[in-house]
Design an enzyme around this catalytic site. Structure first.
Site, PDB file in Angstrom:
ATOM      1  N   ILE A 185      71.286  -6.926   9.973  1.00  0.00           N
ATOM      2  CA  ILE A 185      71.186  -5.951   8.867  1.00  0.00           C
ATOM      3  C   ILE A 185      70.792  -4.571   9.398  1.00  0.00           C
ATOM      4  CG2 ILE A 185      70.047  -5.387   6.689  1.00  0.00           C
ATOM      5  CD1 ILE A 185      69.320  -8.333   6.401  1.00  0.00           C
TER       6      ILE A 185
ATOM      7  N   LYS B  32      57.737  -7.755  12.499  1.00  0.00           N
ATOM      8  CA  LYS B  32      58.799  -6.990  11.818  1.00  0.00           C
ATOM      9  C   LYS B  32      58.218  -6.121  10.706  1.00  0.00           C
ATOM     10  CE  LYS B  32      62.264 -10.513  12.843  1.00  0.00           C
ATOM     11  NZ  LYS B  32      62.812 -11.810  12.397  1.00  0.00           N
TER      12      LYS B  32
HETATM   13  N1  HSE Z   1      63.247 -16.111  14.964  1.00  0.00           N
HETATM   14  C1  HSE Z   1      63.734 -15.013  14.206  1.00  0.00           C
HETATM   15  C2  HSE Z   1      64.031 -15.472  12.796  1.00  0.00           C
HETATM   16  C3  HSE Z   1      64.959 -14.437  14.843  1.00  0.00           C
HETATM   17  O1  HSE Z   1      64.061 -16.685  12.558  1.00  0.00           O
HETATM   18  O2  HSE Z   1      64.238 -14.639  11.934  1.00  0.00           O
HETATM   19  C4  HSE Z   1      65.406 -13.164  14.187  1.00  0.00           C
HETATM   20  O3  HSE Z   1      64.518 -12.123  14.461  1.00  0.00           O
END
Ligand code: HSE
Ligand code: NDP
Length: 447
Positions: free
Chosen positions: A146, A215
């Site tokens: 995205i 994130k």
């Molecule tokens: N391990 C991460 C997830 C990978 O499951 O979203 C994507 O950043």
């Protein structure tokens, strides 16, 4: 002027790309670099040459990666000094940090998918990029395919972002979705997510919310022009989400999702700041995030002038993530051809990070209680004493999973209250003589 009309400062020489890592993401990146070489050359205005791929085990069978086997090396330290662009898809803090710093000192721009490193030490990397006059791009680090960081860094740079709400971890969304729709068990679905290449090398990072917290930190930093580290994010994972929680959500026509919530808000003492949290929450099935299934991700952004924006797509997996990596690679390569750099760090607002006790939401509370007159009044008093307003109460008989005993169970949904007030309510309930057990407490978002 078309891109190919720019003067390439490298002359006729190709742009040299070093790839660090050739696992789930790196193997897709290598394949796309080879298979799309002609299109990439046309889009960049210069050819791209893969000069090496650093891995841990050079002898591993990689026959599915269509590159010259001689490109594989374990000498990443040397490789990063021989490139114009270093693409890092190794993961983790070290040795990735040292390799990227060395790459930038050697004059290479960096493209990375490494949210753990950026959320731990992003400012050091930004400073190194500034000092060397190179780019640092990391679109793949949040929400896989995205495009969300470029819009935050560039498209929304003239607006005031007030809130970011999202599902940003594919593994946990996959697990919660399967638990909701098929009744599958937790361990079994985590193993499936690993086999599909969604999970981190250690899936604890996904399950316990560390990946989503990293994130959320990156999103909040860009949204609010403030440094937010992964450790600043209030975090709860999904390992304590039970089949009973999923069933309780279903009974209210809700689903359970792991949400990342970043807000500009005002704390109880009047301080204006930033609240960033990751935790499981119930959301109504009618809410757009409830329909985000499988390993898909979605991010809502609210901005003063733009209003509400929604970004949706594949949040994990080799090819989707490689799409974001290649997009960054093209952007950075175009800068090398045309001159100039992309945006650097923007942390001028320097807002305080508020305590989680200041964040406000609704709550779903399940209590086993004595079934006699006056109990409901005493339970209601605990809420009144701590200033939490009740929205709905439902009573039924629940069979305790460990003792098999039938108990009166109260399900209470509150109006919006602070975490601090709710914590005081739960403490009061736990201490109450009429409450046998506080069975579960879950936040309810997105009303
Ligand atoms: N391990 C991460 C997830 C990978 O499951 O979203 C994507 O950043
Ligand atoms: P993998 O574990 O599949 O691959 C890691 C790669 O790095 C392997 O090729 C491994 O070598 C190599 N490696 C490990 N340590 C070293 C080292 N010290 N020196 C050189 N190479 C090394 O990880 P993923 O591809 O899943 O993830 C890579 C990055 O992308 C991580 O930062 C992750 O968070 C991020 N990411 C992953 C997504 C996904 O869906 N998987 C989505 C978005 C981001 P070898 O092959 O020899 O073991």
């Amino acid at each position: 002027m078309s891109m190919s009309e720019h003067t390439n400062p490298l002359g006729d020489k190709p742009i040299r790309v070093a790839l660090l890592g050739c696992g789930v993401v790196g193997s897709s990146v290598a394949r796309m670099l080879v298979e799309s070489a002609d299109d990439l050359r046309a889009r960049i205005g210069a050819p791209v040459e893969l000069v090496g791929i650093a891995v841990r085990r050079v002898g591993k069978d990689r026959s599915d990666v269509p590159v010259d086997p001689a490109l594989f090396t374990t000498d990443a330290e040397d490789l990063v000094t021989r490139a114009d662009i270093v693409v890092e898809v190794v993961g983790g803090i070290d040795p990735a940090r040292g390799l990227l710093l060395k790459a930038m000192e050697s004059g290479a721009s960096v493209v990375t998918a490494n949210k753990a490193l950026l959320a731990e030490d992003g400012p050091t990397l930004y400073a190194a990029a500034d000092a060397a006059g190179v780019d640092l791009y990391y679109e793949a680090a949040v929400a896989g395919a995205i495009p969300i960081l470029r819009p935050m860094r560039e498209s929304l740079a003239g607006d005031d972002v007030t809130k970011v709400l999202g599902i940003v971890n594919g593994t946990t969304n996959f697990v919660l979705d399967k638990m909701d729709t098929t009744g599958a068990g937790f361990e079994e679905t985590v193993a499936q997510a690993q086999a599909l290449g969604y999970a981190e090398a250690d899936p604890t990072a996904d399950v316990e919310g560390f990946d989503a917290a990293a994130k959320a930190a990156l999103l909040a930093s860009l949204a609010f022009h403030t440094r937010v580290k992964g450790a600043d994010v209030f975090r709860e994972g999904i390992s304590d989400v039970t089949a009973a929680d999923i069933a309780a959500a279903k009974a209210m026509d809700h689903v359970v999702k792991l949400l990342a919530i970043c807000e500009r808000t005002t704390g109880q003492n009047g301080t204006s700041g930033v609240s960033v949290r990751v935790h499981p929450a119930m959301i109504a099935r009618t809410h757009p995030l409830a329909s985000v299934r499988d390993a898909y991700n979605a991010v809502f952004v609210e901005a003063s002038a733009a209003g509400q924006l929604m970004f949706y797509g594949r949040g994990a997996g080799g090819d989707p993530t490689a799409s974001a990596v290649l997009g960054d690679l093209v952007a950075v390569a175009r800068h090398i051809v045309a001159g100039g750099r992309g945006p650097g760090e923007s942390a001028y607002a320097d807002l305080p990070i508020l305590d989680v006790g200041d964040s406000v939401t609704r709550y779903h509370i399940s209590l086993d209680v004595e079934d006699r007159p006056g109990v409901l009044a005493q339970v209601a008093q605990a809420f009144a004493d701590t200033g939490v307003s009740i929205e709905t109460v439902r009573q039924h008989i629940r069979t305790n999973s460990s003792s098999g005993e039938a108990r009166a169970n109260l399900v209470i949904v509150t109006h919006a209250a602070t975490e601090a007030a709710l914590a005081a309510t739960v403490d009061a309930l736990a201490a109450s003589e009429v409450v046998a057990e506080v069975v579960s407490v879950m936040r309810v978002e997105g009303a």
